[in-house]
Design a protein around this motif. Structure first.
Motif, PDB file in Angstrom:
ATOM      1  N   ILE A   1      62.618   8.762  35.276  1.00 56.76           N
ATOM      2  CA  ILE A   1      61.632   7.703  35.039  1.00 56.76           C
ATOM      3  C   ILE A   1      60.474   7.946  35.993  1.00 56.76           C
ATOM      4  O   ILE A   1      60.596   7.787  37.205  1.00 56.76           O
ATOM      5  N   ASP A   2      59.359   8.363  35.436  1.00 51.39           N
ATOM      6  CA  ASP A   2      58.164   8.689  36.217  1.00 51.39           C
ATOM      7  C   ASP A   2      57.232   7.480  36.170  1.00 51.39           C
ATOM      8  O   ASP A   2      56.655   7.155  35.133  1.00 51.39           O
ATOM      9  N   ARG A   3      57.058   6.828  37.316  1.00 47.21           N
ATOM     10  CA  ARG A   3      56.363   5.539  37.380  1.00 47.21           C
ATOM     11  C   ARG A   3      54.942   5.684  37.925  1.00 47.21           C
ATOM     12  O   ARG A   3      54.656   6.563  38.729  1.00 47.21           O
ATOM     13  N   ASP A   4      54.081   4.756  37.490  1.00 47.95           N
ATOM     14  CA  ASP A   4      52.698   4.755  37.954  1.00 47.95           C
ATOM     15  C   ASP A   4      52.537   4.177  39.357  1.00 47.95           C
ATOM     16  O   ASP A   4      51.426   4.174  39.904  1.00 47.95           O
ATOM     17  N   ASP A   5      53.631   3.666  39.931  1.00 45.27           N
ATOM     18  CA  ASP A   5      53.535   3.110  41.284  1.00 45.27           C
ATOM     19  C   ASP A   5      53.948   4.127  42.343  1.00 45.27           C
ATOM     20  O   ASP A   5      54.310   3.765  43.467  1.00 45.27           O
ATOM     21  N   GLY A   6      53.915   5.409  41.974  1.00 37.24           N
ATOM     22  CA  GLY A   6      54.138   6.462  42.964  1.00 37.24           C
ATOM     23  C   GLY A   6      55.580   6.829  43.198  1.00 37.24           C
ATOM     24  O   GLY A   6      55.902   7.437  44.227  1.00 37.24           O
ATOM     25  N   VAL A   7      56.476   6.484  42.262  1.00 39.56           N
ATOM     26  CA  VAL A   7      57.907   6.768  42.426  1.00 39.56           C
ATOM     27  C   VAL A   7      58.437   7.453  41.170  1.00 39.56           C
ATOM     28  O   VAL A   7      58.009   7.155  40.052  1.00 39.56           O
ATOM     29  N   ILE A   8      59.357   8.372  41.367  1.00 40.09           N
ATOM     30  CA  ILE A   8      60.106   8.969  40.259  1.00 40.09           C
ATOM     31  C   ILE A   8      61.592   8.700  40.488  1.00 40.09           C
ATOM     32  O   ILE A   8      62.127   9.047  41.548  1.00 40.09           O
ATOM     33  N   ASN A   9      62.239   8.062  39.522  1.00 39.69           N
ATOM     34  CA  ASN A   9      63.680   7.845  39.584  1.00 39.69           C
ATOM     35  C   ASN A   9      64.404   9.008  38.915  1.00 39.69           C
ATOM     36  O   ASN A   9      64.166   9.302  37.743  1.00 39.69           O
ATOM     37  N   LEU A  10      65.257   9.681  39.661  1.00 43.22           N
ATOM     38  CA  LEU A  10      66.138  10.702  39.104  1.00 43.22           C
ATOM     39  C   LEU A  10      67.495  10.053  38.893  1.00 43.22           C
ATOM     40  O   LEU A  10      68.180   9.702  39.857  1.00 43.22           O
ATOM     41  N   CYS A  11      67.880   9.875  37.645  1.00 46.70           N
ATOM     42  CA  CYS A  11      69.070   9.074  37.328  1.00 46.70           C
ATOM     43  C   CYS A  11      70.307   9.941  37.141  1.00 46.70           C
ATOM     44  O   CYS A  11      70.313  10.880  36.335  1.00 46.70           O
ATOM     45  N   GLU A  12      71.330   9.607  37.872  1.00 42.25           N
ATOM     46  CA  GLU A  12      72.664  10.182  37.695  1.00 42.25           C
ATOM     47  C   GLU A  12      73.526   9.145  36.990  1.00 42.25           C
ATOM     48  O   GLU A  12      73.563   7.982  37.403  1.00 42.25           O
ATOM     49  N   MET A  13      74.218   9.540  35.927  1.00 46.62           N
ATOM     50  CA  MET A  13      74.988   8.597  35.119  1.00 46.62           C
ATOM     51  C   MET A  13      76.448   9.042  35.036  1.00 46.62           C
ATOM     52  O   MET A  13      76.730  10.172  34.626  1.00 46.62           O
ATOM     53  N   LYS A  14      77.349   8.152  35.431  1.00 46.02           N
ATOM     54  CA  LYS A  14      78.768   8.486  35.448  1.00 46.02           C
ATOM     55  C   LYS A  14      79.592   7.349  34.854  1.00 46.02           C
ATOM     56  O   LYS A  14      79.470   6.189  35.272  1.00 46.02           O
ATOM     57  N   PHE A  15      80.428   7.703  33.879  1.00 53.79           N
ATOM     58  CA  PHE A  15      81.339   6.734  33.277  1.00 53.79           C
ATOM     59  C   PHE A  15      82.711   6.947  33.886  1.00 53.79           C
ATOM     60  O   PHE A  15      83.315   8.006  33.736  1.00 53.79           O
ATOM     61  N   TYR A  16      83.190   5.902  34.585  1.00 55.20           N
ATOM     62  CA  TYR A  16      84.445   6.045  35.336  1.00 55.20           C
ATOM     63  C   TYR A  16      85.167   4.708  35.308  1.00 55.20           C
ATOM     64  O   TYR A  16      84.533   3.651  35.200  1.00 55.20           O
ATOM     65  N   ASN A  17      86.495   4.743  35.397  1.00 54.02           N
ATOM     66  CA  ASN A  17      87.263   3.502  35.242  1.00 54.02           C
ATOM     67  C   ASN A  17      87.430   2.704  36.532  1.00 54.02           C
ATOM     68  O   ASN A  17      88.140   1.704  36.573  1.00 54.02           O
ATOM     69  N   THR A  18      86.773   3.156  37.585  1.00 56.74           N
ATOM     70  CA  THR A  18      86.790   2.414  38.842  1.00 56.74           C
ATOM     71  C   THR A  18      85.519   2.777  39.611  1.00 56.74           C
ATOM     72  O   THR A  18      84.658   3.475  39.088  1.00 56.74           O
ATOM     73  N   LYS A  19      85.368   2.268  40.816  1.00 59.77           N
ATOM     74  CA  LYS A  19      84.195   2.653  41.608  1.00 59.77           C
ATOM     75  C   LYS A  19      84.179   4.167  41.790  1.00 59.77           C
ATOM     76  O   LYS A  19      85.207   4.788  42.045  1.00 59.77           O
ATOM     77  N   TYR A  20      83.001   4.744  41.667  1.00 59.62           N
ATOM     78  CA  TYR A  20      82.886   6.199  41.731  1.00 59.62           C
ATOM     79  C   TYR A  20      82.701   6.634  43.180  1.00 59.62           C
ATOM     80  O   TYR A  20      81.917   6.038  43.932  1.00 59.62           O
ATOM     81  N   VAL A  21      83.414   7.690  43.563  1.00 59.79           N
ATOM     82  CA  VAL A  21      83.328   8.200  44.927  1.00 59.79           C
ATOM     83  C   VAL A  21      82.373   9.394  44.953  1.00 59.79           C
ATOM     84  O   VAL A  21      82.604  10.405  44.284  1.00 59.79           O
ATOM     85  N   LEU A  22      81.299   9.245  45.679  1.00 62.64           N
ATOM     86  CA  LEU A  22      80.343  10.337  45.833  1.00 62.64           C
ATOM     87  C   LEU A  22      80.856  11.275  46.923  1.00 62.64           C
ATOM     88  O   LEU A  22      80.862  10.942  48.101  1.00 62.64           O
ATOM     89  N   THR A  23      81.296  12.453  46.519  1.00 63.17           N
ATOM     90  CA  THR A  23      81.882  13.402  47.459  1.00 63.17           C
ATOM     91  C   THR A  23      80.790  14.223  48.153  1.00 63.17           C
ATOM     92  O   THR A  23      79.616  14.215  47.737  1.00 63.17           O
ATOM     93  N   LYS A  24      81.194  14.940  49.151  1.00 68.12           N
ATOM     94  CA  LYS A  24      80.260  15.797  49.877  1.00 68.12           C
ATOM     95  C   LYS A  24      79.676  16.863  48.949  1.00 68.12           C
ATOM     96  O   LYS A  24      78.471  17.139  48.975  1.00 68.12           O
ATOM     97  N   LYS A  25      80.531  17.444  48.096  1.00 65.96           N
ATOM     98  CA  LYS A  25      80.076  18.483  47.173  1.00 65.96           C
ATOM     99  C   LYS A  25      79.065  17.921  46.173  1.00 65.96           C
ATOM    100  O   LYS A  25      78.031  18.533  45.907  1.00 65.96           O
ATOM    101  N   TYR A  26      79.371  16.742  45.597  1.00 66.59           N
ATOM    102  CA  TYR A  26      78.471  16.141  44.608  1.00 66.59           C
ATOM    103  C   TYR A  26      77.140  15.753  45.279  1.00 66.59           C
ATOM    104  O   TYR A  26      76.070  15.941  44.717  1.00 66.59           O
ATOM    105  N   ALA A  27      77.221  15.224  46.480  1.00 66.39           N
ATOM    106  CA  ALA A  27      76.002  14.871  47.212  1.00 66.39           C
ATOM    107  C   ALA A  27      75.143  16.114  47.445  1.00 66.39           C
ATOM    108  O   ALA A  27      73.908  16.073  47.326  1.00 66.39           O
TER     109      ALA A  27
END
Length: 473
Positions: free
Chosen positions: A394-420
């Motif tokens: 999402i490229d916004r006119d207010d000077g920000v770009i959102n890079l969206c990561e989307m994950k479908f998971y059956n519980t809270k998602y754990v962001l690992t060191k490798k994924y980060a």
């Protein structure tokens, strides 16, 4: 009494047409099972004086007989006509016979099915509207059809008698997640939002399919019943959908099967190479018809290239090709399939597609609904690096770009060191590729959010859960 669920904007347009003091010619189009007929009958029930539905692959004689059967109740002396010009003259007399001072609604459903070869139906309708209908201030004519490409080509973009004659048009789309939830609740089906998204991945927001869900069924139970039993409704729906919408429907099936195999989409050239279509003109028309009917979508990658990509965007079609087709009837099969790794891949891709369709809900949840922005996808070719991809930007006119990561998971998602680390690499590759001075916000959209840890706090600027996709606009 069944009430209309959702369709807020469509109801506004329909009621405006009903309450206007001028003649109205309205077109409504959208894929089969989407609720076009229900919407008209329900909202216009007190004003509907004549309804005629075209018959699939019927002869001119049969279509005219069916038309006459709707008229003879008030005009018993009229005979069945052999030409549409004469039949529409009958309709004029039928309208004049009705003395109501309220707006009179004429509803012609499955319009494309009536316009058979050499029938001259469209020319006769043109003449009816231009010579009579357009002069009646209390007349509202609604023409409706599932063959979206026909409706656009012959009605909306008509170069003939209907050119610039339409007063309103509605393209009826599948339900959003919020509308899906509302429909299920109105039918006393109480499921969590996580479960509703699982259903949406299977059949999309097609109201007729959603009406098949029964009270008290779990998600695996209803998917098994509708998709994997001998007489399951969704098991045989695929061929019916394409055969009833398109003339050379084998071409359309061929294209969606090709697209079902590639996640990020294919160029027109790639589709021709991988499909059985050899004619450029035939492929162009097939792609246009699939896109207009809502089965595929075309987009230009974020890099700005004009080499657009096509991707399969219809949930049911993707699910049918991936799981139903070629799978034998078996008890409790979906519960077993959900435990396979292929399910995680498919559900992840389906979730991304659903997120992209609900981009306005995402913007609202990010509090940027009022900020002008454009969205797209970015892919790095393997020759340029590691082949990184970001499916929603999402490229916004207010000077920000959102890079969206989307994950479908059956519980809270754990962001690992490798994924980060992967996210950081993708972000750097993106910045090098597009050369922007805007701030980059990594935005994580997941089922239940991220589990708090050092990587989540360091690498992610925005978090949204699936509740954001159910937002009301």
């Amino acid at each position: 009494m069944v009430e209309i669920v959702g369709r807020k904007e469509e109801k506004r347009v329909l009621l405006e047409a009903l309450n206007s003091g001028r003649p109205e010619l309205m077109v409504i189009y959208g894929r089969r099972r989407i609720g076009k007929t229900f919407l008209i009958r329900k909202l216009y029930k007190d004003h509907l004086i004549f309804e005629f539905t075209g018959m699939y692959r019927a002869s001119l004689k049969d279509q005219l007989y069916n038309f006459h059967s709707q008229i003879k109740e008030k005009l018993p002396s009229e005979e069945v006509r052999t030409k549409w010009l004469d039949a529409f003259k009958q309709l004029e007399r039928f309208i004049e016979k009705n003395r109501s001072k309220k707006k009179k609604v004429i509803f012609i459903d499955e319009f494309p099915w009536i316009d058979t070869r050499r029938s001259n139906f469209l020319k006769a309708f043109d003449y009816f509207w231009n010579s009579y209908g357009s002069k009646q201030d209390n007349l509202l004519v609604v023409i409706c059809g599932s063959a979206a490409s026909y409706m656009v080509r012959n009605i909306i973009k008509s170069k003939g008698g209907l050119h610039n004659r339409l007063t309103r048009k509605i393209k009826l789309l599948p339900f959003t997640l919020r509308e899906t939830e509302q429909l299920l609740r109105s039918n006393k089906v109480n499921l969590s939002r996580y479960e509703i998204i699982q259903i949406y991945m299977t059949m999309g927001g097609v109201p007729f399919y959603l009406e098949k869900i029964q009270v008290g069924e779990s998600v695996p139970q209803l998917i098994d019943r509708l998709c994997f039993t001998k007489d399951g409704f969704l098991r045989g729906e695929f061929s019916n959908v394409f055969a009833s919408l398109f003339d050379a429907y084998e071409n359309h099936e061929d294209v969606v099967r090709v697209l079902a195999k590639v996640r990020k989409g294919l160029t027109r050239t790639d589709i021709m190479t991988r499909s059985k279509l050899t004619s450029g003109g035939r492929l162009t028309r097939t792609l246009e018809e699939l896109e207009e009917s809502g089965f595929i979508e075309k987009y230009n990658p974020y890099s700005g290239t004009n080499n657009g990509l096509y991707r399969l965007s219809d949930e049911y079609t993707l699910f049918y090709i991936k799981y139903i087709e070629g799978t034998r009837v078996s008890a409790h099969i979906w519960a077993k399939m959900q435990n396979k790794s292929s399910y995680k891949i498919w559900s992840g891709f389906s979730f991304e597609t659903i997120c992209i369709k609900h981009i306005e809900q995402i913007k609202k949840s990010l509090n940027i609904a009022g900020v002008h922005s454009v969205q797209g996808a970015w892919y790095q070719r393997e020759a340029e690096g590691m082949g990184a991809q970001i499916d929603l930007i999402i490229d916004r006119d207010d000077g920000v770009i959102n890079l969206c990561e989307m994950k479908f998971y059956n519980t809270k998602y754990v962001l690992t060191k490798k994924y980060a680390h992967d996210i950081a690499q993708k972000t750097n590759s993106f910045l090098e590729s597009v050369q922007t001075n805007k701030s980059i916000f990594v935005t994580f959209i997941s089922s239940f959010g991220l589990k708090a840890n050092q990587y989540q706090s360091q690498y992610v600027q925005n978090e949204l859960t699936l509740d954001a996709l159910f937002s009301e606009l």
